[in-house]
Scaffold this motif. Structure first.
Motif, PDB file in Angstrom:
ATOM      1  N   PHE A 125     -27.452  14.848  28.491  1.00 26.38           N
ATOM      2  CA  PHE A 125     -28.488  14.087  29.172  1.00 26.38           C
ATOM      3  C   PHE A 125     -28.587  14.648  30.592  1.00 26.38           C
ATOM      4  CE2 PHE A 125     -26.660  11.331  25.912  1.00 26.38           C
ATOM      5  CZ  PHE A 125     -27.805  11.057  25.167  1.00 26.38           C
ATOM      6  N   CYS A 126     -29.558  15.524  30.775  1.00 23.23           N
ATOM      7  CA  CYS A 126     -29.590  16.382  31.960  1.00 23.23           C
ATOM      8  C   CYS A 126     -30.644  15.968  32.983  1.00 23.23           C
ATOM      9  CB  CYS A 126     -29.811  17.834  31.534  1.00 23.23           C
ATOM     10  SG  CYS A 126     -31.166  18.085  30.377  1.00 23.23           S
ATOM     11  N   GLY A 127     -31.308  14.828  32.789  1.00 21.06           N
ATOM     12  CA  GLY A 127     -32.267  14.362  33.772  1.00 21.06           C
ATOM     13  C   GLY A 127     -33.337  15.394  34.054  1.00 21.06           C
ATOM     14  N   ASP A 128     -33.504  15.736  35.328  1.00 14.31           N
ATOM     15  CA  ASP A 128     -34.524  16.697  35.744  1.00 14.31           C
ATOM     16  C   ASP A 128     -33.923  18.031  36.175  1.00 14.31           C
ATOM     17  OD1 ASP A 128     -36.440  14.810  35.242  1.00 14.31           O
ATOM     18  OD2 ASP A 128     -37.028  14.499  37.328  1.00 14.31           O
ATOM     19  N   THR A 129     -32.710  18.322  35.745  1.00 14.65           N
ATOM     20  CA  THR A 129     -32.106  19.619  36.074  1.00 14.65           C
ATOM     21  C   THR A 129     -32.579  20.691  35.108  1.00 14.65           C
ATOM     22  OG1 THR A 129     -30.168  18.562  37.054  1.00 14.65           O
ATOM     23  CG2 THR A 129     -29.937  20.855  36.395  1.00 14.65           C
ATOM     24  N   LEU A 130     -32.465  20.422  33.825  1.00 13.81           N
ATOM     25  CA  LEU A 130     -32.889  21.368  32.789  1.00 13.81           C
ATOM     26  C   LEU A 130     -33.980  20.734  31.952  1.00 13.81           C
ATOM     27  CD1 LEU A 130     -32.453  24.029  31.150  1.00 13.81           C
ATOM     28  CD2 LEU A 130     -30.739  22.762  29.822  1.00 13.81           C
ATOM     29  N   PHE A 131     -35.072  21.474  31.755  1.00 22.88           N
ATOM     30  CA  PHE A 131     -36.114  21.101  30.804  1.00 22.88           C
ATOM     31  C   PHE A 131     -36.140  22.144  29.689  1.00 22.88           C
ATOM     32  CE2 PHE A 131     -38.115  19.509  34.889  1.00 22.88           C
ATOM     33  CZ  PHE A 131     -37.750  18.193  34.670  1.00 22.88           C
ATOM     34  N   SER A 132     -36.764  21.802  28.581  1.00 19.76           N
ATOM     35  CA  SER A 132     -36.940  22.832  27.570  1.00 19.76           C
ATOM     36  C   SER A 132     -37.901  23.881  28.099  1.00 19.76           C
ATOM     37  CB  SER A 132     -37.487  22.233  26.276  1.00 19.76           C
ATOM     38  OG  SER A 132     -37.593  23.237  25.286  1.00 19.76           O
ATOM     39  N   LEU A 133     -37.454  25.127  28.094  1.00 19.56           N
ATOM     40  CA  LEU A 133     -38.202  26.296  28.585  1.00 19.56           C
ATOM     41  C   LEU A 133     -38.413  26.272  30.096  1.00 19.56           C
ATOM     42  CD1 LEU A 133     -40.896  26.706  25.767  1.00 19.56           C
ATOM     43  CD2 LEU A 133     -38.540  27.554  25.841  1.00 19.56           C
ATOM     44  N   GLY A 134     -37.713  25.405  30.810  1.00 16.64           N
ATOM     45  CA  GLY A 134     -37.896  25.340  32.259  1.00 16.64           C
ATOM     46  C   GLY A 134     -36.726  24.656  32.943  1.00 16.64           C
ATOM     47  N   CYS A 135     -36.907  24.362  34.220  1.00 17.57           N
ATOM     48  CA  CYS A 135     -35.913  23.617  34.988  1.00 17.57           C
ATOM     49  C   CYS A 135     -36.627  22.809  36.055  1.00 17.57           C
ATOM     50  CB  CYS A 135     -34.872  24.546  35.612  1.00 17.57           C
ATOM     51  SG  CYS A 135     -35.468  25.500  37.035  1.00 17.57           S
ATOM     52  N   GLY A 136     -35.887  21.945  36.731  1.00 17.28           N
ATOM     53  CA  GLY A 136     -36.485  21.072  37.732  1.00 17.28           C
ATOM     54  C   GLY A 136     -36.829  21.789  39.026  1.00 17.28           C
ATOM     55  N   ARG A 137     -37.746  21.199  39.750  1.00 17.48           N
ATOM     56  CA  ARG A 137     -38.077  21.696  41.096  1.00 17.48           C
ATOM     57  C   ARG A 137     -36.907  21.453  42.048  1.00 17.48           C
ATOM     58  NH1 ARG A 137     -43.538  22.563  42.684  1.00 17.48           N
ATOM     59  NH2 ARG A 137     -45.014  22.269  40.962  1.00 17.48           N
ATOM     60  N   LEU A 138     -36.842  22.261  43.083  1.00 19.75           N
ATOM     61  CA  LEU A 138     -35.774  22.137  44.067  1.00 19.75           C
ATOM     62  C   LEU A 138     -36.254  21.250  45.212  1.00 19.75           C
ATOM     63  CD1 LEU A 138     -34.456  25.819  44.192  1.00 19.75           C
ATOM     64  CD2 LEU A 138     -33.832  23.957  42.668  1.00 19.75           C
ATOM     65  N   PHE A 139     -36.159  19.954  45.038  1.00 12.81           N
ATOM     66  CA  PHE A 139     -36.584  19.035  46.090  1.00 12.81           C
ATOM     67  C   PHE A 139     -35.570  18.947  47.221  1.00 12.81           C
ATOM     68  CE2 PHE A 139     -39.201  17.102  42.606  1.00 12.81           C
ATOM     69  CZ  PHE A 139     -40.425  17.396  43.179  1.00 12.81           C
ATOM     70  N   GLU A 140     -34.279  19.068  46.918  1.00 10.00           N
ATOM     71  CA  GLU A 140     -33.250  18.931  47.943  1.00 10.00           C
ATOM     72  C   GLU A 140     -32.262  20.091  47.958  1.00 10.00           C
ATOM     73  OE1 GLU A 140     -33.168  14.025  47.602  1.00 10.00           O
ATOM     74  OE2 GLU A 140     -31.316  15.150  47.349  1.00 10.00           O
ATOM     75  N   GLY A 141     -31.969  20.662  46.821  1.00 13.27           N
ATOM     76  CA  GLY A 141     -30.954  21.695  46.740  1.00 13.27           C
ATOM     77  C   GLY A 141     -31.483  23.087  47.005  1.00 13.27           C
ATOM     78  N   GLN A 142     -30.571  24.035  46.964  1.00 14.05           N
ATOM     79  CA  GLN A 142     -30.880  25.445  47.174  1.00 14.05           C
ATOM     80  C   GLN A 142     -30.833  26.195  45.836  1.00 14.05           C
ATOM     81  OE1 GLN A 142     -31.839  26.665  50.207  1.00 14.05           O
ATOM     82  NE2 GLN A 142     -31.755  24.477  50.742  1.00 14.05           N
ATOM     83  N   PRO A 143     -31.487  27.360  45.761  1.00 16.84           N
ATOM     84  CA  PRO A 143     -31.482  28.108  44.499  1.00 16.84           C
ATOM     85  C   PRO A 143     -30.096  28.375  43.950  1.00 16.84           C
ATOM     86  CG  PRO A 143     -33.139  29.025  45.970  1.00 16.84           C
ATOM     87  CD  PRO A 143     -32.386  27.997  46.761  1.00 16.84           C
ATOM     88  N   GLU A 144     -29.138  28.714  44.815  1.00 10.60           N
ATOM     89  CA  GLU A 144     -27.803  29.015  44.319  1.00 10.60           C
ATOM     90  C   GLU A 144     -27.146  27.780  43.684  1.00 10.60           C
ATOM     91  OE1 GLU A 144     -27.451  28.893  48.913  1.00 10.60           O
ATOM     92  OE2 GLU A 144     -28.900  29.554  47.394  1.00 10.60           O
ATOM     93  N   GLN A 145     -27.480  26.582  44.204  1.00 14.24           N
ATOM     94  CA  GLN A 145     -26.932  25.365  43.621  1.00 14.24           C
ATOM     95  C   GLN A 145     -27.526  25.108  42.230  1.00 14.24           C
ATOM     96  OE1 GLN A 145     -28.021  22.889  47.098  1.00 14.24           O
ATOM     97  NE2 GLN A 145     -25.893  22.228  47.131  1.00 14.24           N
ATOM     98  N   THR A 169     -42.571  20.735  27.904  1.00 21.76           N
ATOM     99  CA  THR A 169     -42.262  21.961  27.180  1.00 21.76           C
ATOM    100  C   THR A 169     -43.466  22.870  26.996  1.00 21.76           C
ATOM    101  OG1 THR A 169     -40.649  20.620  25.981  1.00 21.76           O
ATOM    102  CG2 THR A 169     -40.982  22.876  25.227  1.00 21.76           C
ATOM    103  N   ALA A 170     -44.624  22.313  26.673  1.00 23.40           N
ATOM    104  CA  ALA A 170     -45.796  23.164  26.431  1.00 23.40           C
ATOM    105  C   ALA A 170     -46.172  23.935  27.691  1.00 23.40           C
ATOM    106  CB  ALA A 170     -46.964  22.320  25.937  1.00 23.40           C
ATOM    107  N   ALA A 171     -46.234  23.240  28.829  1.00 23.43           N
ATOM    108  CA  ALA A 171     -46.574  23.913  30.087  1.00 23.43           C
ATOM    109  C   ALA A 171     -45.499  24.917  30.473  1.00 23.43           C
ATOM    110  CB  ALA A 171     -46.770  22.882  31.199  1.00 23.43           C
ATOM    111  N   ASN A 172     -44.238  24.553  30.293  1.00 20.81           N
ATOM    112  CA  ASN A 172     -43.159  25.487  30.590  1.00 20.81           C
ATOM    113  C   ASN A 172     -43.247  26.727  29.708  1.00 20.81           C
ATOM    114  OD1 ASN A 172     -42.040  23.815  32.533  1.00 20.81           O
ATOM    115  ND2 ASN A 172     -40.530  22.932  31.149  1.00 20.81           N
ATOM    116  N   GLY A 173     -43.663  26.535  28.458  1.00 15.80           N
ATOM    117  CA  GLY A 173     -43.779  27.662  27.548  1.00 15.80           C
ATOM    118  C   GLY A 173     -44.811  28.676  27.994  1.00 15.80           C
TER     119      GLY A 173
END
Length: 254
Positions: A125-145, A169-173
């Motif tokens: 249960f990964c919330g908004d960190t990992l999406f299918s075919l994508g990942c979450g926006r960086l609202f607070e963290g840095q790319p390396e995080q 998923t469709a848009a990420n695809g």
């Protein structure tokens, strides 16, 4: 253990786990009404509420559910989540008796700094960190995080079911194909998602094995993704490649 994706708001999923005795857990209830309807329709008792991060579309229904069902609440250490419950962080284990469930807490900063995920029973249960075919926006963290957080997910067993919190998923695809157009697994995944969504069915959960083959944000070391990054002037390091992908996705419109 029965896994259900309850549609919520515009494109959220509230994940619900229930056992044969009718005991249930929900993850990231952005609103209470669809959860209440599901509980009533299936004769379930809500025992626990798990929260991954502080955004309203993940927590706004939690207070009402907690009050109505006297459910235990588990949440990250973040004062923006103003609920009485258990505060958990990376490495903690949550052991529930009813339903019988053990979940490991993973600290996964990137989308927000206090974001956590829950892993157990073969599910993530990964919330908004990992999406299918994508990942979450960086609202607070840095790319390396964020990259480090995704790397941790990628090390989980291949048959882990990714239970992301949005139907993106469709848009990420479409973006993933712009990066890795010759990837046959990605091509097939996009076709499968189109068929599912045409029938108004969720594209989730999806196996981590599938995501490793198709998600460009988990494939920053793949030759095809490196080649795309090279053409965008960002091939020298894993972090720079991830950052280039994330920036391109932020501005992708096709």
């Amino acid at each position: 253990m029965q896994l259900t994706a309850i549609p919520s708001l515009t494109d959220n999923y509230i994940w619900l786990l229930s056992d044969a005795q009718g005991q249930a857990v929900v993850v990231d209830p952005g609103e209470s009404a669809p959860v209440e309807r599901h509980l009533q329709a299936h004769g379930l008792s809500l025992r626990a509420i798990l929260l991954t991060h502080h955004h309203d579309d993940h927590i706004k229904g939690a207070a009402a559910l907690q009050m109505n069902h006297h459910s235990a609440v588990y949440a990250p250490h973040d004062p923006r989540i103003d609920l009485i419950g258990h505060r958990v962080s990376d490495g903690d284990l949550i052991s529930l008796e009813s339903p019988a469930l053990t979940l490991r807490v993973m600290g996964v900063p990137g989308h927000t700094l206090s974001h956590i995920a829950y892993c157990g029973d073969g599910k993530l249960f990964c919330g908004d960190t990992l999406f299918s075919l994508g990942c979450g926006r960086l609202f607070e963290g840095q790319p390396e995080q964020m990259l480090a957080s995704l790397d941790r997910f990628a090390e989980l067993p291949a048959d882990t079911l990714v239970c992301a919190a949005h139907e993106y998923t469709a848009a990420n695809g479409r973006f993933a194909l712009s990066v890795d157009p010759a990837n046959p697994a990605l091509q097939q995944r996009v076709r499968d998602v189109d068929l599912l969504r045409a029938e108004h069915l969720p594209s989730l959960p999806v196996s981590l094995a599938s995501e490793r083959q198709t998600n460009p944000f988990l494939r920053v070391d793949d030759p095809a993704v490196i080649d795309w990054c090279r053409h965008h002037g960002a091939a020298e390091s894993r972090v720079s490649r991830f950052a280039a992908l994330r920036q391109a996705k932020d501005h992708f419109t096709a």
